[in-house]
Enzyme design. Structure first.
Site, PDB file in Angstrom:
ATOM      1  N   LYS A 198       0.684  -0.916   0.006  1.00  0.00           N
ATOM      2  CA  LYS A 198      -0.268  -0.154   0.314  1.00  0.00           C
ATOM      3  C   LYS A 198       0.634   0.929   0.225  1.00  0.00           C
ATOM      4  O   LYS A 198       1.494   1.203   0.918  1.00  0.00           O
ATOM      5  CB  LYS A 198      -1.009   0.341   1.511  1.00  0.00           C
ATOM      6  CG  LYS A 198      -1.623   1.161   1.612  1.00  0.00           C
ATOM      7  CD  LYS A 198      -2.788   1.060   2.819  1.00  0.00           C
ATOM      8  CE  LYS A 198      -3.716   2.568   2.915  1.00  0.00           C
ATOM      9  NZ  LYS A 198      -4.947   2.946   3.891  1.00  0.00           N
ATOM     10  N   ARG A 220       0.979  10.142   5.898  1.00  0.00           N
ATOM     11  CA  ARG A 220       0.995   8.228   6.249  1.00  0.00           C
ATOM     12  C   ARG A 220       2.052   8.120   5.774  1.00  0.00           C
ATOM     13  O   ARG A 220       2.390   6.900   5.250  1.00  0.00           O
ATOM     14  CB  ARG A 220       0.433   8.207   5.489  1.00  0.00           C
ATOM     15  CG  ARG A 220      -1.126   8.623   5.941  1.00  0.00           C
ATOM     16  CD  ARG A 220      -2.411   7.037   6.415  1.00  0.00           C
ATOM     17  NE  ARG A 220      -3.756   7.485   5.953  1.00  0.00           N
ATOM     18  CZ  ARG A 220      -4.775   8.244   6.954  1.00  0.00           C
ATOM     19  NH1 ARG A 220      -3.757   8.388   8.268  1.00  0.00           N
ATOM     20  NH2 ARG A 220      -5.503   8.219   6.813  1.00  0.00           N
ATOM     21  N   GLU A 236       7.556  -6.504   1.265  1.00  0.00           N
ATOM     22  CA  GLU A 236       6.280  -6.415   1.442  1.00  0.00           C
ATOM     23  C   GLU A 236       5.411  -7.823   2.121  1.00  0.00           C
ATOM     24  O   GLU A 236       4.690  -8.311   2.348  1.00  0.00           O
ATOM     25  CB  GLU A 236       5.825  -5.241   1.499  1.00  0.00           C
ATOM     26  CG  GLU A 236       6.435  -3.812   2.008  1.00  0.00           C
ATOM     27  CD  GLU A 236       6.248  -3.475   3.966  1.00  0.00           C
ATOM     28  OE1 GLU A 236       4.895  -4.710   4.214  1.00  0.00           O
ATOM     29  OE2 GLU A 236       5.472  -2.715   4.150  1.00  0.00           O
ATOM     30  N   LYS A 251      -2.368  -1.262  -3.825  1.00  0.00           N
ATOM     31  CA  LYS A 251      -3.142  -0.569  -3.613  1.00  0.00           C
ATOM     32  C   LYS A 251      -2.000   0.823  -3.698  1.00  0.00           C
ATOM     33  O   LYS A 251      -1.408   0.743  -2.994  1.00  0.00           O
ATOM     34  CB  LYS A 251      -3.611  -1.287  -2.498  1.00  0.00           C
ATOM     35  CG  LYS A 251      -4.726   0.599  -2.195  1.00  0.00           C
ATOM     36  CD  LYS A 251      -5.149   0.445  -0.242  1.00  0.00           C
ATOM     37  CE  LYS A 251      -5.946   1.801   0.111  1.00  0.00           C
ATOM     38  NZ  LYS A 251      -5.936   1.894   0.935  1.00  0.00           N
TER      39      LYS A 251
HETATM   40  C1  PBG Z   1      -7.459   3.381   5.297  1.00  0.00           C
HETATM   41  C2  PBG Z   1      -7.791   3.644   4.119  1.00  0.00           C
HETATM   42  C3  PBG Z   1      -7.526   3.939   3.247  1.00  0.00           C
HETATM   43  C4  PBG Z   1      -7.945   3.576   2.022  1.00  0.00           C
HETATM   44  C5  PBG Z   1      -8.630   2.303   2.251  1.00  0.00           C
HETATM   45  N1  PBG Z   1      -8.286   1.616   3.740  1.00  0.00           N
HETATM   46  C6  PBG Z   1      -7.386   5.656   3.105  1.00  0.00           C
HETATM   47  C7  PBG Z   1      -5.924   5.816   3.160  1.00  0.00           C
HETATM   48  O1  PBG Z   1      -5.283   4.334   3.394  1.00  0.00           O
HETATM   49  O2  PBG Z   1      -4.895   7.247   3.930  1.00  0.00           O
HETATM   50  C8  PBG Z   1      -8.118   3.994   1.034  1.00  0.00           C
HETATM   51  C9  PBG Z   1      -9.104   3.649  -0.307  1.00  0.00           C
HETATM   52  C10 PBG Z   1      -9.043   4.869  -1.671  1.00  0.00           C
HETATM   53  O3  PBG Z   1      -9.467   5.479  -1.787  1.00  0.00           O
HETATM   54  O4  PBG Z   1     -11.151   4.113  -2.267  1.00  0.00           O
HETATM   55  N2  PBG Z   1      -6.106   3.254   6.210  1.00  0.00           N
HETATM   56 ZN    ZN Z   2      -5.385   3.746   8.488  1.00  0.00          ZN
END
Ligand code: PBG
Ligand code: ZN
Length: 327
Positions: A198, A220, A236, A251
């Site tokens: 991610k 983040r 990962e 993602k």
């Molecule tokens: C929370 C999370 C996020 C998404 C899924 N779970 C946002 C982030 O990490 O800030 C993003 C999903 C999307 O943009 O459709 N950790």
């Molecule tokens: Zn989160």
């Protein structure tokens, strides 16, 4: 001129012939529909930044999922969007008795049983008052003290009947902590879909409005991956597999298809892509302006995920694509 023997155009001469030789195919069984669950009753509120997607209370969610099932969408991914009043530094409302997501899981499983696969997002950011994905210690997102909270959240969802829990926080060791917690409580059959790869992406913008989970300060980048990195994705994913991940995920999807192809090549686990909110809303916005043809672009993107090697596509486009019979 030398005579042409090889003419790739021969196989493009009719729609049926093109279908016959198409390399990538998609079907509704691959789709996962994300949902944003809010407290209350009778609520279905459009999310401004994500046309076609609503905040829904559990009763309305059950109706929507029932309609989606008729279209062929048989898997859902649930996000809780709790009231500000329950947000605390440690996000403990995420795992409390009768928490929002667990309540939704129970309602969906009572109604649809094995017809439906229920996946839950596991992360603290919608439940912490500071909006970070973990506990803050000395001004930093602290890894190890966050793990038990994530494990407790996953356990609560699993007890409510979730088929799959999906940690999205990117703390090191969270898959192992969750697996251990589930197993210690006899939930050996609850699967883990890890957001293994991610990235710290700008494409989550609309989601953070939808989930009201933007960090109140900072970003983040101390836990989500640097978007410049490719090899790190293999590190990962391998760690997650060692810790017991059943399904891997990349993602966002579109800007990281090289990584999807790498994981497909390196590992045999089912592989998911998350076609995230920003990717969705860009297509919707451009289509609304008449700048692109929505059907053509959506199908192009969905086939790209499949071509790169994805087995599972988490996308906000699924409902519209099926309702319009685009597949
Ligand atoms: C929370 C999370 C996020 C998404 C899924 N779970 C946002 C982030 O990490 O800030 C993003 C999903 C999307 O943009 O459709 N950790
Ligand atoms: Zn989160």
């Amino acid at each position: 001129m030398q005579e042409l023997i090889n003419r790739p155009r021969r196989l493009r001469m009719s729609p049926v012939l093109r279908d016959l030789v198409a390399e990538a195919r998609i079907d509704a069984g691959m789709f996962v529909q994300p949902h944003f669950v809010v407290p209350g009753d009778g609520i279905s509120e459009p999310i401004g930044a994500m046309p076609g997607i609503d905040h829904q209370s559990v009763d309305r969610l059950v109706d929507t999922v029932g309609r989606d099932l008729e279209l062929g969408i048989r898997s859902v991914l649930l996000f809780g969007v709790p009231d500000e009043t329950v947000k605390r530094p440690d996000g403990s409302a995420a795992a409390e008795k009768d928490n929002l997501v667990s309540t939704a899981v129970t309602a969906l499983k009572d109604k649809f049983g094995e017809q439906l696969v229920v996946i839950t997002d596991v992360c603290l950011c919608a439940y912490t008052d500071h909006g970070h994905c973990g506990l803050i210690v000395d001004g930093k997102v602290d890894n190890d003290s966050t793990l038990p909270h994530l494990a407790a959240m996953a356990l609560s969802h699993a007890r409510a009947g979730a088929d799959v829990v999906a940690p999205s926080d990117m703390m090191d060791g969270r898959v192992g902590a969750i697996r251990e917690m589930l197993d210690d409580n006899g939930l050996v059959d609850t699967a883990i879909m890890s957001y293994s790869v991610k990235y710290a992406s700008g494409y989550y913008g609309p989601f953070r409005e939808a989930a009201q989970s933007a960090p109140s300060s900072g970003d983040r980048r101390s836990h989500q991956m640097d978007t410049r990195n490719r090899r790190e994705a293999l590190i990962e994913a391998e760690l997650d597999i060692d810790e017991g991940a059943d399904i891997l995920m990349v993602k966002p999807a579109l800007a990281f298809l090289d990584v999807v192809a790498d994981l497909r090549e390196a590992f045999s686990q089912p592989l998911a892509v998350y076609n995230v909110s920003g990717e969705y809303s860009m297509v919707k916005a451009a289509a609304e302006r008449g700048w692109i043809d929505e059907r053509t672009v959506v199908l192009e993107n969905l086939h790209a995920f499949r071509r790169a090697g994805a087995d599972i596509i988490i996308t906000y486009h699924g409902r519209h694509a099926l309702a319009e019979a685009w597949l």
